[in-house]
Design an enzyme around this catalytic site. Structure first.
Site, PDB file in Angstrom:
ATOM      1  N   ALA A  10       0.822  -1.214   0.000  1.00 47.90           N
ATOM      2  CA  ALA A  10       0.000   0.000   0.000  1.00 47.90           C
ATOM      3  C   ALA A  10       0.861   1.271   0.000  1.00 47.90           C
ATOM      4  O   ALA A  10       0.689   2.147  -0.855  1.00 47.90           O
ATOM      5  CB  ALA A  10      -0.914  -0.028   1.223  1.00 47.90           C
ATOM      6  N   GLY A  12       4.242   1.599  -0.475  1.00 45.15           N
ATOM      7  CA  GLY A  12       5.247   1.610  -1.544  1.00 45.15           C
ATOM      8  C   GLY A  12       4.627   2.026  -2.870  1.00 45.15           C
ATOM      9  O   GLY A  12       5.180   2.873  -3.602  1.00 45.15           O
ATOM     10  N   ARG A  82       0.564  -2.527  10.847  1.00 38.21           N
ATOM     11  CA  ARG A  82      -0.210  -2.936  12.025  1.00 38.21           C
ATOM     12  C   ARG A  82      -1.687  -3.124  11.682  1.00 38.21           C
ATOM     13  O   ARG A  82      -2.199  -2.550  10.724  1.00 38.21           O
ATOM     14  CB  ARG A  82      -0.026  -1.958  13.175  1.00 38.21           C
ATOM     15  CG  ARG A  82      -0.377  -0.528  12.878  1.00 38.21           C
ATOM     16  CD  ARG A  82      -0.055   0.307  14.103  1.00 38.21           C
ATOM     17  NE  ARG A  82      -0.178   1.717  13.815  1.00 38.21           N
ATOM     18  CZ  ARG A  82      -0.423   2.632  14.725  1.00 38.21           C
ATOM     19  NH1 ARG A  82      -0.569   2.279  15.994  1.00 38.21           N
ATOM     20  NH2 ARG A  82      -0.517   3.905  14.404  1.00 38.21           N
ATOM     21  N   ARG A  88       2.897   0.229  16.802  1.00 32.82           N
ATOM     22  CA  ARG A  88       3.955   0.058  15.797  1.00 32.82           C
ATOM     23  C   ARG A  88       5.089  -0.810  16.350  1.00 32.82           C
ATOM     24  O   ARG A  88       5.730  -1.554  15.616  1.00 32.82           O
ATOM     25  CB  ARG A  88       4.497   1.430  15.388  1.00 32.82           C
ATOM     26  CG  ARG A  88       3.461   2.319  14.681  1.00 32.82           C
ATOM     27  CD  ARG A  88       4.029   3.702  14.418  1.00 32.82           C
ATOM     28  NE  ARG A  88       3.110   4.585  13.704  1.00 32.82           N
ATOM     29  CZ  ARG A  88       2.230   5.384  14.279  1.00 32.82           C
ATOM     30  NH1 ARG A  88       2.111   5.409  15.599  1.00 32.82           N
ATOM     31  NH2 ARG A  88       1.457   6.165  13.559  1.00 32.82           N
ATOM     32  N   ASN A  95       9.672  -7.214  11.277  1.00 32.77           N
ATOM     33  CA  ASN A  95      10.213  -6.182  10.393  1.00 32.77           C
ATOM     34  C   ASN A  95      11.722  -5.976  10.528  1.00 32.77           C
ATOM     35  O   ASN A  95      12.388  -5.613   9.556  1.00 32.77           O
ATOM     36  CB  ASN A  95       9.451  -4.871  10.587  1.00 32.77           C
ATOM     37  CG  ASN A  95       8.066  -4.940   9.961  1.00 32.77           C
ATOM     38  OD1 ASN A  95       7.716  -5.938   9.326  1.00 32.77           O
ATOM     39  ND2 ASN A  95       7.269  -3.895  10.122  1.00 32.77           N
ATOM     40  N   ASP A 148       3.413  12.792  10.282  1.00 32.38           N
ATOM     41  CA  ASP A 148       2.770  13.239  11.526  1.00 32.38           C
ATOM     42  C   ASP A 148       2.482  14.741  11.473  1.00 32.38           C
ATOM     43  O   ASP A 148       1.445  15.202  11.963  1.00 32.38           O
ATOM     44  CB  ASP A 148       3.667  12.906  12.734  1.00 32.38           C
ATOM     45  CG  ASP A 148       3.956  11.418  12.818  1.00 32.38           C
ATOM     46  OD1 ASP A 148       3.127  10.622  12.337  1.00 32.38           O
ATOM     47  OD2 ASP A 148       5.034  11.037  13.341  1.00 32.38           O
ATOM     48  N   ARG A 151      -0.549  15.359   9.371  1.00 32.50           N
ATOM     49  CA  ARG A 151      -1.759  15.041  10.145  1.00 32.50           C
ATOM     50  C   ARG A 151      -2.054  16.141  11.170  1.00 32.50           C
ATOM     51  O   ARG A 151      -3.211  16.487  11.414  1.00 32.50           O
ATOM     52  CB  ARG A 151      -1.577  13.677  10.834  1.00 32.50           C
ATOM     53  CG  ARG A 151      -1.627  12.535   9.836  1.00 32.50           C
ATOM     54  CD  ARG A 151      -1.365  11.187  10.455  1.00 32.50           C
ATOM     55  NE  ARG A 151      -1.640  10.126   9.483  1.00 32.50           N
ATOM     56  CZ  ARG A 151      -1.166   8.889   9.568  1.00 32.50           C
ATOM     57  NH1 ARG A 151      -0.383   8.542  10.571  1.00 32.50           N
ATOM     58  NH2 ARG A 151      -1.473   7.992   8.651  1.00 32.50           N
ATOM     59  N   HIS A 175       8.128   8.365  16.297  1.00 32.07           N
ATOM     60  CA  HIS A 175       6.940   8.104  15.464  1.00 32.07           C
ATOM     61  C   HIS A 175       6.115   6.989  16.122  1.00 32.07           C
ATOM     62  O   HIS A 175       6.095   5.854  15.665  1.00 32.07           O
ATOM     63  CB  HIS A 175       7.395   7.704  14.055  1.00 32.07           C
ATOM     64  CG  HIS A 175       6.266   7.383  13.127  1.00 32.07           C
ATOM     65  ND1 HIS A 175       5.289   8.287  12.777  1.00 32.07           N
ATOM     66  CD2 HIS A 175       5.951   6.242  12.466  1.00 32.07           C
ATOM     67  CE1 HIS A 175       4.438   7.724  11.957  1.00 32.07           C
ATOM     68  NE2 HIS A 175       4.806   6.473  11.753  1.00 32.07           N
TER      69      HIS A 175
HETATM   70  P1  NAI Z   1       1.763  -3.807   2.909  1.00 33.14           P
HETATM   71  O1  NAI Z   1       1.562  -5.116   3.576  1.00 33.14           O
HETATM   72  O2  NAI Z   1       0.683  -3.261   2.046  1.00 33.14           O
HETATM   73  O3  NAI Z   1       3.092  -3.862   2.021  1.00 33.14           O
HETATM   74  C1  NAI Z   1       4.302  -4.388   2.483  1.00 33.14           C
HETATM   75  C2  NAI Z   1       4.949  -5.114   1.323  1.00 33.14           C
HETATM   76  O4  NAI Z   1       6.252  -5.553   1.731  1.00 33.14           O
HETATM   77  C3  NAI Z   1       4.179  -6.369   0.877  1.00 33.14           C
HETATM   78  O5  NAI Z   1       3.820  -6.270  -0.490  1.00 33.14           O
HETATM   79  C4  NAI Z   1       5.162  -7.505   1.118  1.00 33.14           C
HETATM   80  O6  NAI Z   1       5.087  -8.550   0.166  1.00 33.14           O
HETATM   81  C5  NAI Z   1       6.494  -6.765   1.045  1.00 33.14           C
HETATM   82  N1  NAI Z   1       7.596  -7.495   1.684  1.00 33.14           N
HETATM   83  C6  NAI Z   1       7.595  -8.174   2.845  1.00 33.14           C
HETATM   84  N2  NAI Z   1       8.821  -8.715   3.062  1.00 33.14           N
HETATM   85  C7  NAI Z   1       9.604  -8.331   2.035  1.00 33.14           C
HETATM   86  C8  NAI Z   1      10.962  -8.558   1.705  1.00 33.14           C
HETATM   87  N3  NAI Z   1      11.772  -9.280   2.487  1.00 33.14           N
HETATM   88  N4  NAI Z   1      11.440  -8.030   0.570  1.00 33.14           N
HETATM   89  C9  NAI Z   1      10.645  -7.306  -0.244  1.00 33.14           C
HETATM   90  N5  NAI Z   1       9.343  -7.056   0.021  1.00 33.14           N
HETATM   91  C10 NAI Z   1       8.830  -7.561   1.145  1.00 33.14           C
HETATM   92  O7  NAI Z   1       2.132  -2.764   4.064  1.00 33.14           O
HETATM   93  P2  NAI Z   1       2.080  -1.160   3.987  1.00 33.14           P
HETATM   94  O8  NAI Z   1       0.763  -0.705   4.455  1.00 33.14           O
HETATM   95  O9  NAI Z   1       2.589  -0.721   2.683  1.00 33.14           O
HETATM   96  O10 NAI Z   1       3.134  -0.768   5.132  1.00 33.14           O
HETATM   97  C11 NAI Z   1       4.506  -1.058   4.972  1.00 33.14           C
HETATM   98  C12 NAI Z   1       5.284  -0.683   6.225  1.00 33.14           C
HETATM   99  O11 NAI Z   1       5.300   0.728   6.368  1.00 33.14           O
HETATM  100  C13 NAI Z   1       4.691  -1.234   7.526  1.00 33.14           C
HETATM  101  O12 NAI Z   1       5.712  -1.644   8.394  1.00 33.14           O
HETATM  102  C14 NAI Z   1       3.952  -0.039   8.098  1.00 33.14           C
HETATM  103  O13 NAI Z   1       3.799  -0.128   9.486  1.00 33.14           O
HETATM  104  C15 NAI Z   1       4.894   1.070   7.693  1.00 33.14           C
HETATM  105  N6  NAI Z   1       4.318   2.403   7.674  1.00 33.14           N
HETATM  106  C16 NAI Z   1       5.114   3.422   8.117  1.00 33.14           C
HETATM  107  C17 NAI Z   1       4.683   4.721   8.091  1.00 33.14           C
HETATM  108  C18 NAI Z   1       5.593   5.804   8.565  1.00 33.14           C
HETATM  109  O14 NAI Z   1       5.133   6.953   8.698  1.00 33.14           O
HETATM  110  N7  NAI Z   1       6.855   5.528   8.833  1.00 33.14           N
HETATM  111  C19 NAI Z   1       3.327   5.058   7.609  1.00 33.14           C
HETATM  112  C20 NAI Z   1       2.570   3.918   7.131  1.00 33.14           C
HETATM  113  C21 NAI Z   1       3.073   2.635   7.166  1.00 33.14           C
END
Ligand code: NAI
Length: 308
Positions: A10, A12, A82, A88, A95, A148, A151, A175
């Site tokens: 989502a 990425g 999450r 988180r 992770n 943040d 938001r 965060h």
């Molecule tokens: P998602 O589940 O939609 O996407 C994560 C992707 O990572 C999946 O497509 C999965 O197949 C892939 N993946 C998993 N292991 C992998 C590996 N070893 N190599 C390559 N790809 C791999 O999750 P989403 O919603 O995109 O969130 C991703 C991360 O970002 C989460 O940890 C989330 O908590 C974090 N996040 C951080 C934010 C921030 O402000 N820092 C804001 C929103 C999300």
């Protein structure tokens, strides 16, 4: 300018879309471990090129890091998000292993890359990348504060009943739901302190709503948000790619700044072609300093769970 985004989920994919629409990168590579997933997202996004008017070439790869070679910037969004009710910090077990492996693979093919860490718990994941990769500290940046702060500005504009673009403000600190430090004292509406318009109680409510901004969305969506996170990351990517010298709160490795060291936490930073070019030290008041210290203790506690 070549940008790699690891994790075509989502956040990425949203980031890839915003980077492409802003049209400053020649190439975006999406990489994911899930067979065919990044290729599919890349193809879908490429089919928006004529609709959205961009020339960026987006390609996908299933875990083939040779496709990411010579990237200038790489974004790490791989890992699990999450679910409602989770913090988180609870994501660290899965992770940390993913982020360590992904950052090492990226650097093998792009030794001069600047890394933007997004995966949660983001401050701890950023610290892990500092501890394990040997990249210079200006080339490792955690994204959290930009989101943040967006938001925070949204919540302020709601309270002020004014357009979000009239509002400026910043969130520093960790965060996390408890670690964020929204700087209400320094927030402005068209350069006028928001304290001129809003009561202390209302501002405290804005700060609390900001801190649980991610959790509120996770409850509504059943998973964590992606539009604002993707847009926030794309802002950091653009600032570096276009050498904008723009200031964002970013998770940076501190070595004495704000009286803190040996952790990554959100502080204002200038981003340009050399990555995180300068940490800006704000004059905080006593209450803000104590919130920042408390936030740092929380981040350090999570860092303590790492095997580094
Ligand atoms: P998602 O589940 O939609 O996407 C994560 C992707 O990572 C999946 O497509 C999965 O197949 C892939 N993946 C998993 N292991 C992998 C590996 N070893 N190599 C390559 N790809 C791999 O999750 P989403 O919603 O995109 O969130 C991703 C991360 O970002 C989460 O940890 C989330 O908590 C974090 N996040 C951080 C934010 C921030 O402000 N820092 C804001 C929103 C999300």
């Amino acid at each position: 300018m070549k940008v790699t985004i690891v994790g075509a989920g989502a956040v990425g994919a949203s980031c890839a879309e915003y980077v492409a629409i802003k049209n400053f990168a020649s190439e975006v590579v999406l990489l994911d471990i899930k067979e065919g997933y990044a290729e599919g997202k890349a193809m879908d996004l490429m089919q928006t090129a004529t609709l959205n008017g961009f020339d960026t070439k987006i390609t996908g790869s299933t875990n083939d890091y040779s496709k990411t070679a010579d990237s200038d910037i790489a974004v790490i969004t791989s890992g699990i998000p999450r679910k409602p009710g989770m913090t988180r910090e609870e994501l660290i077990g899965i992770n940390a292993g993913i982020v360590k492996e992904v950052s090492s693979n990226l650097i093998k093919h792009s030794p001069n890359v600047t890394l933007i860490v997004v995966s949660n718990p983001m401050d701890t994941m950023t610290y892990l990348v500092h501890k394990t990769t040997g990249l210079p500290k200006n080339k490792i940046i955690g994204m959290g504060g930009a989101l943040d702060s967006a938001r925070f500005k949204y919540r302020l504009s709601e309270a002020l009943e004014c357009p979000p673009s009239d509002v400026d403000g910043m969130v520093i600190g960790g965060h996390s739901d408890t670690g964020m430090v929204p700087l209400t004292r320094l927030a402005t509406r068209n350069s006028v302190p928001v304290t001129a318009f809003l009561s202390e109680d209302r501002l405290n409510q804005v700060a609390e709503d900001t801190k649980v901004g991610g959790a509120t969305l996770t409850k509504l969506l059943g998973t964590s948000a992606w539009y604002a996170p993707g847009a926030a990351v794309s802002g950091l990517v653009q600032a570096i790619a276009c050498d904008q010298k723009k200031m964002f709160p970013c998770s940076a490795l501190l070595e004495g700044e704000y009286g803190l060291s040996d952790l990554c936490i959100g502080v204002p930073a200038i981003l340009g072609k050399d990555g995180l070019e300068k940490i800006v030290e704000l004059q905080l008041d006593d209450a803000e300093i104590s919130k920042m210290k408390e936030s740092a203790e929380g981040v350090k506690k999570t860092n303590g769970l790492l095997d580094v």
